[in-house]
Enzyme design. Structure first.
Site, PDB file in Angstrom:
ATOM      1  N   SER A 107       0.833  -1.203   0.000  1.00 55.42           N
ATOM      2  CA  SER A 107       0.000   0.000   0.000  1.00 55.42           C
ATOM      3  C   SER A 107       0.867   1.251   0.000  1.00 55.42           C
ATOM      4  O   SER A 107       1.982   1.244   0.552  1.00 55.42           O
ATOM      5  CB  SER A 107      -0.851  -0.007   1.274  1.00 55.42           C
ATOM      6  N   LYS A 162       1.871  -3.547   6.507  1.00 53.93           N
ATOM      7  CA  LYS A 162       2.291  -3.662   5.108  1.00 53.93           C
ATOM      8  C   LYS A 162       3.804  -3.526   4.993  1.00 53.93           C
ATOM      9  O   LYS A 162       4.454  -4.258   4.250  1.00 53.93           O
ATOM     10  CB  LYS A 162       1.580  -2.603   4.252  1.00 53.93           C
ATOM     11  N   TYR A 197      -2.022  -0.377  10.349  1.00 56.06           N
ATOM     12  CA  TYR A 197      -2.252  -0.975   9.032  1.00 56.06           C
ATOM     13  C   TYR A 197      -1.026  -0.797   8.134  1.00 56.06           C
ATOM     14  O   TYR A 197      -0.497  -1.752   7.566  1.00 56.06           O
ATOM     15  CB  TYR A 197      -3.495  -0.346   8.372  1.00 56.06           C
TER      16      TYR A 197
HETATM   17  N1  UFG Z   1     -12.179  12.004   2.740  1.00 52.72           N
HETATM   18  C1  UFG Z   1     -13.163  12.919   3.051  1.00 52.72           C
HETATM   19  N2  UFG Z   1     -14.326  12.436   3.566  1.00 52.72           N
HETATM   20  C2  UFG Z   1     -14.556  11.106   3.774  1.00 52.72           C
HETATM   21  C3  UFG Z   1     -13.538  10.188   3.448  1.00 52.72           C
HETATM   22  C4  UFG Z   1     -12.358  10.674   2.941  1.00 52.72           C
HETATM   23  O1  UFG Z   1     -12.988  14.118   2.884  1.00 52.72           O
HETATM   24  O2  UFG Z   1     -15.652  10.740   4.244  1.00 52.72           O
HETATM   25  C5  UFG Z   1     -10.931  12.506   2.133  1.00 52.72           C
HETATM   26  C6  UFG Z   1      -9.684  12.182   2.937  1.00 52.72           C
HETATM   27  O3  UFG Z   1      -9.433  13.175   3.900  1.00 52.72           O
HETATM   28  C7  UFG Z   1      -8.636  12.117   1.833  1.00 52.72           C
HETATM   29  C8  UFG Z   1      -9.406  11.590   0.633  1.00 52.72           C
HETATM   30  O4  UFG Z   1     -10.769  11.842   0.910  1.00 52.72           O
HETATM   31  O5  UFG Z   1      -8.180  13.417   1.515  1.00 52.72           O
HETATM   32  C9  UFG Z   1      -9.231  10.100   0.412  1.00 52.72           C
HETATM   33  O6  UFG Z   1      -9.503   9.423   1.638  1.00 52.72           O
HETATM   34  P1  UFG Z   1      -9.666   7.847   1.684  1.00 52.72           P
HETATM   35  O7  UFG Z   1     -10.033   7.477   3.088  1.00 52.72           O
HETATM   36  O8  UFG Z   1     -10.579   7.388   0.605  1.00 52.72           O
HETATM   37  O9  UFG Z   1      -8.229   7.304   1.303  1.00 52.72           O
HETATM   38  P2  UFG Z   1      -6.814   7.567   2.002  1.00 52.72           P
HETATM   39  O10 UFG Z   1      -5.956   8.233   0.984  1.00 52.72           O
HETATM   40  O11 UFG Z   1      -6.924   8.177   3.321  1.00 52.72           O
HETATM   41  O12 UFG Z   1      -6.365   6.066   2.254  1.00 52.72           O
HETATM   42  C10 UFG Z   1      -6.082   5.189   1.191  1.00 52.72           C
HETATM   43  C11 UFG Z   1      -6.417   3.760   1.603  1.00 52.72           C
HETATM   44  C12 UFG Z   1      -5.588   3.322   2.751  1.00 52.72           C
HETATM   45  C13 UFG Z   1      -4.142   3.548   2.452  1.00 52.72           C
HETATM   46  C14 UFG Z   1      -3.874   4.946   1.979  1.00 52.72           C
HETATM   47  C15 UFG Z   1      -2.482   5.049   1.475  1.00 52.72           C
HETATM   48  O13 UFG Z   1      -7.770   3.671   1.957  1.00 52.72           O
HETATM   49  O14 UFG Z   1      -5.790   1.948   2.962  1.00 52.72           O
HETATM   50  O15 UFG Z   1      -4.730   5.275   0.891  1.00 52.72           O
HETATM   51  O16 UFG Z   1      -2.135   6.341   1.197  1.00 52.72           O
HETATM   52  F1  UFG Z   1      -3.447   3.347   3.586  1.00 52.72           F
END
Ligand code: UFG
Length: 325
Positions: A97, A125, A121
């Site tokens: 990841s 990884k 998590y």
């Molecule tokens: N976000 C929102 N509202 C939400 C959910 C997310 O604004 O309800 C924003 C987050 O702050 C972020 C973006 O949307 O800016 C993406 O968030 P995600 O939770 O979809 O994804 P992340 O980038 O946080 O996480 C993903 C994977 C993880 C992994 C990570 C690695 O889900 O498993 O990428 O960078 F660890």
């Protein structure tokens, strides 16, 4: 039959070399933490390679239940590697990841960036990657590709296969999808004061079809006897950054639905901007993502509109559970 975080799906190429034509499909459900059961699977037939996706993946849950994560993601991986070695199956594609990078200071983020995950998590990884690097150092017959996924979204274009998280979705796209089908009232944007084009967080979203192609490219590389692959990491992303607001706008266009927004606090631990450097995968795996945000939202909406409650019914979706890939 659906797979969970504990299951392995085994696809066996009876040719002995991977040439793109899979002759035998075998679907077994085995908890990878159960070494005896895994051993029985590997004793039943000869496998040429393994793609290991059997991991838990919810960041927040990993903070709450670290041992649960270490047990599945580390103990499970060690079992798998032990059994593979015992049966002389030494080709592995591992689902890693972008979480192994934590919050890099700049993007594009290349494979040489420091590995500083900041949640259990991400640490599982990284530890699994380190285990892979160590076993390769101890036995050069291993050929291992570590695929560092960025933000997988979208669904199969048929509309039959898609993500169906249990409980409240952790990730942006499934959350937006559930708002669009009327299961939740609004999307909370986790901070709109980042130093980005519109103030919202920027990520590298990748269509699951491109991600799947990345695994095929990795398998081809493992079976390419002209390359000394060893144990190598590759980013799987598009190399493009997209903000939360851009995703919501694209989803509104794809679905024709209005997505109500609430501006909330930053989510602790979130990076401001994170997108992949993809040059290494392009050069060495001969793989490049083909799809953009428009196709990702189109296919996500096709899946969502045909299956508003995923694989379940309105009642069956109320339970909580772990997300896995
Ligand atoms: N976000 C929102 N509202 C939400 C959910 C997310 O604004 O309800 C924003 C987050 O702050 C972020 C973006 O949307 O800016 C993406 O968030 P995600 O939770 O979809 O994804 P992340 O980038 O946080 O996480 C993903 C994977 C993880 C992994 C990570 C690695 O889900 O498993 O990428 O960078 F660890």
């Amino acid at each position: 039959m659906s797979l969970t975080h504990m299951d392995i799906l085994v696809i066996n190429s009876s040719t002995g070399t991977y040439n793109g034509t899979l002759k035998t499909y075998l679907l077994l459900q085995v908890d990878i933490r159960d070494e005896d059961a895994l051993d029985a699977v590997f004793a039943s037939t000869r496998f040429d390679a393994v793609i290991h996706f059997a991991g838990l993946k919810a960041v927040g849950e990993s903070v709450q239940k670290p041992l649960f994560y270490y047990d599945h993601n580390i103990a499970g991986t060690i079992n798998l590697l032990k059994v593979m070695a015992a049966h002389e199956c030494k080709k592995l594609v591992f689902s890693s990841s972008a979480a192994v990078y934590g919050s890099p200071k700049n993007s594009p983020c290349t494979e040489e960036f420091p590995l500083l995950p900041h949640n259990p998590y991400g640490r599982t990884k990284l530890m699994a990657e380190e285990i892979c690097r160590d076993i390769y150092r101890s036995d050069s017959e291993w050929r291992i590709i570590l695929l560092r996924y960025f933000n997988p979204v979208g669904a199969h274009p048929s509309g039959y296969l898609g993500e169906d998280p249990r409980g409240v979705p952790n990730n942006l796209m499934p959350y937006v999808q559930q708002v669009a089908v009327g299961r939740r009232p609004s999307v909370t944007i986790f901070g709109n004061n980042y130093a980005t084009k519109d103030g919202t967080g920027v990520r590298d979203y990748i269509h699951v079809l491109d991600l799947a192609e990345g695994h095929i490219a990795a398998l081809r590389k493992l079976f390419d006897s002209s390359s000394n692959i060893g144990c190598e990491p590759y980013n799987l992303g598009t190399g493009k950054g997209t903000s939360v607001l851009e995703i919501v706008n694209a989803f509104e266009k794809a679905s024709g639905k209005k997505i109500p927004l609430v501006i909330g606090q930053r989510r602790p631990g979130d990076a401001e901007i994170l997108f992949a450097g993809t040059g290494k995968a392009e050069r060495e795996l001969n793989w490049k993502a083909k799809y953009g945000i428009t196709e990702m939202c189109r296919d996500q909406w096709n899946w969502a509109s045909k299956n508003p409650y995923g694989y379940g019914s309105p009642d069956s979706t109320k339970q909580n559970g772990s997300n896995s890939h």
